[in-house]
Design a protein around this motif. Structure first.
Motif, short mmCIF file in Angstrom:
data_model
loop_
_atom_site.label_atom_id
_atom_site.label_comp_id
_atom_site.label_asym_id
_atom_site.label_seq_id
_atom_site.Cartn_x
_atom_site.Cartn_y
_atom_site.Cartn_z
N ASN A 125 0.83 -1.19 0.00
CA ASN A 125 0.00 0.00 0.00
C ASN A 125 0.88 1.25 0.00
O ASN A 125 1.81 1.37 0.80
CB ASN A 125 -0.91 -0.02 1.23
CG ASN A 125 -1.91 1.09 1.21
OD1 ASN A 125 -1.56 2.25 1.41
ND2 ASN A 125 -3.16 0.74 0.95
N VAL A 126 0.56 2.19 -0.88
CA VAL A 126 1.35 3.42 -1.01
C VAL A 126 1.36 4.21 0.29
O VAL A 126 2.40 4.73 0.71
CB VAL A 126 0.82 4.29 -2.18
CG1 VAL A 126 1.47 5.66 -2.18
CG2 VAL A 126 1.04 3.59 -3.51
N THR A 127 0.23 4.28 0.97
CA THR A 127 0.16 5.02 2.23
C THR A 127 1.17 4.48 3.24
O THR A 127 1.85 5.25 3.92
CB THR A 127 -1.26 4.97 2.83
OG1 THR A 127 -2.18 5.49 1.87
CG2 THR A 127 -1.35 5.77 4.11
N HIS A 128 1.29 3.17 3.33
CA HIS A 128 2.24 2.57 4.27
C HIS A 128 3.68 2.93 3.92
O HIS A 128 4.49 3.22 4.81
CB HIS A 128 2.07 1.05 4.32
CG HIS A 128 0.75 0.63 4.87
ND1 HIS A 128 0.22 -0.62 4.65
CD2 HIS A 128 -0.17 1.28 5.62
CE1 HIS A 128 -0.95 -0.71 5.24
NE2 HIS A 128 -1.22 0.42 5.83
N ILE A 129 4.00 2.90 2.63
CA ILE A 129 5.36 3.27 2.21
C ILE A 129 5.64 4.73 2.56
O ILE A 129 6.69 5.06 3.10
CB ILE A 129 5.54 3.04 0.69
CG1 ILE A 129 5.61 1.54 0.39
CG2 ILE A 129 6.79 3.73 0.17
CD1 ILE A 129 6.82 0.83 0.95
N VAL A 130 4.70 5.61 2.27
CA VAL A 130 4.88 7.04 2.56
C VAL A 130 5.06 7.26 4.06
O VAL A 130 5.99 7.94 4.49
CB VAL A 130 3.70 7.87 2.01
CG1 VAL A 130 3.80 9.32 2.48
CG2 VAL A 130 3.65 7.79 0.50
N GLN A 131 4.20 6.66 4.86
CA GLN A 131 4.29 6.84 6.32
C GLN A 131 5.63 6.34 6.87
O GLN A 131 6.23 6.99 7.72
CB GLN A 131 3.13 6.13 7.01
CG GLN A 131 1.81 6.81 6.78
CD GLN A 131 0.62 6.01 7.27
OE1 GLN A 131 0.68 4.79 7.41
NE2 GLN A 131 -0.49 6.69 7.51
N MET A 153 12.94 5.43 -1.82
CA MET A 153 14.19 6.15 -2.04
C MET A 153 13.93 7.60 -2.44
O MET A 153 14.60 8.51 -1.96
CB MET A 153 15.03 5.45 -3.11
CG MET A 153 15.60 4.13 -2.62
SD MET A 153 16.82 3.37 -3.71
CE MET A 153 15.96 3.24 -5.25
N VAL A 154 12.93 7.83 -3.29
CA VAL A 154 12.59 9.19 -3.70
C VAL A 154 12.10 10.00 -2.50
O VAL A 154 12.53 11.14 -2.29
CB VAL A 154 11.53 9.17 -4.82
CG1 VAL A 154 10.95 10.55 -5.05
CG2 VAL A 154 12.13 8.62 -6.11
N LEU A 155 11.21 9.41 -1.72
CA LEU A 155 10.69 10.11 -0.55
C LEU A 155 11.78 10.41 0.47
O LEU A 155 11.78 11.48 1.10
CB LEU A 155 9.57 9.30 0.10
CG LEU A 155 8.28 9.24 -0.70
CD1 LEU A 155 7.33 8.22 -0.09
CD2 LEU A 155 7.62 10.60 -0.79
N HIS A 156 12.71 9.49 0.63
CA HIS A 156 13.84 9.73 1.54
C HIS A 156 14.64 10.94 1.09
O HIS A 156 14.96 11.82 1.90
CB HIS A 156 14.73 8.50 1.61
CG HIS A 156 16.08 8.81 2.16
ND1 HIS A 156 16.28 9.18 3.47
CD2 HIS A 156 17.29 8.84 1.58
CE1 HIS A 156 17.55 9.41 3.67
NE2 HIS A 156 18.19 9.23 2.53
N THR A 197 5.51 22.73 6.99
CA THR A 197 4.74 21.50 6.79
C THR A 197 5.03 20.95 5.39
O THR A 197 5.45 21.67 4.49
CB THR A 197 3.23 21.75 6.92
OG1 THR A 197 2.82 22.71 5.95
CG2 THR A 197 2.87 22.22 8.31
N VAL A 198 4.78 19.67 5.24
CA VAL A 198 4.98 19.00 3.95
C VAL A 198 3.68 18.29 3.59
O VAL A 198 3.08 17.60 4.42
CB VAL A 198 6.13 17.97 4.03
CG1 VAL A 198 6.22 17.15 2.76
CG2 VAL A 198 7.44 18.66 4.34
N LYS A 199 3.25 18.48 2.35
CA LYS A 199 2.06 17.80 1.86
C LYS A 199 2.49 16.76 0.83
O LYS A 199 3.21 17.08 -0.11
CB LYS A 199 1.09 18.80 1.22
CG LYS A 199 -0.15 18.13 0.67
CD LYS A 199 -1.11 19.15 0.08
CE LYS A 199 -2.34 18.44 -0.43
NZ LYS A 199 -3.34 19.38 -0.95
N ILE A 200 2.06 15.53 1.04
CA ILE A 200 2.32 14.45 0.10
C ILE A 200 0.96 13.91 -0.34
O ILE A 200 0.17 13.46 0.49
CB ILE A 200 3.15 13.32 0.75
CG1 ILE A 200 4.48 13.87 1.26
CG2 ILE A 200 3.37 12.18 -0.25
CD1 ILE A 200 5.28 12.88 2.08
#
Length: 91
Positions: A22-28, A61-64, A82-85
């Protein structure tokens, strides 16, 4: 520190037997080391969608990299920043 963030993504993939994630889990997981106050510093929104393990590692890797830059030079370098993703699903 980079290895720690990528290892969290790797751990998630291992828990899922290297299947879709799930994308949400990767982002979190990717932003969690940068988010002492995650609820107030990050706004994460998007539909419930799963991506392949390969894409999940690339996304992590991109988010990091983006979170690192935000912490050094951008929104996360200031107390009120703040950061919005956000992501959307197009079919």
């Amino acid at each position: 520190m980079a290895d720690d963030k990528l290892s969290k993504a790797h751990d998630l993939l291992t828990q899922r037997d290297w299947e879709a994630v799930n994308v949400t889990h990767i982002v979190q997981r990717a932003v969690s080391p940068f988010a002492a106050e995650a609820d107030s510093r990050f706004e994460i929104t998007g539909p419930d969608v799963e991506i392949s393990a390969e894409r999940a590692l690339q996304l992590a890797m991109v988010l990091h990299e983006l979170a690192t830059n935000a912490a050094k030079y951008g929104a996360l370098s200031k107390l009120t920043g703040t950061v919005k993703i956000a992501w959307e699903l197009y079919v």
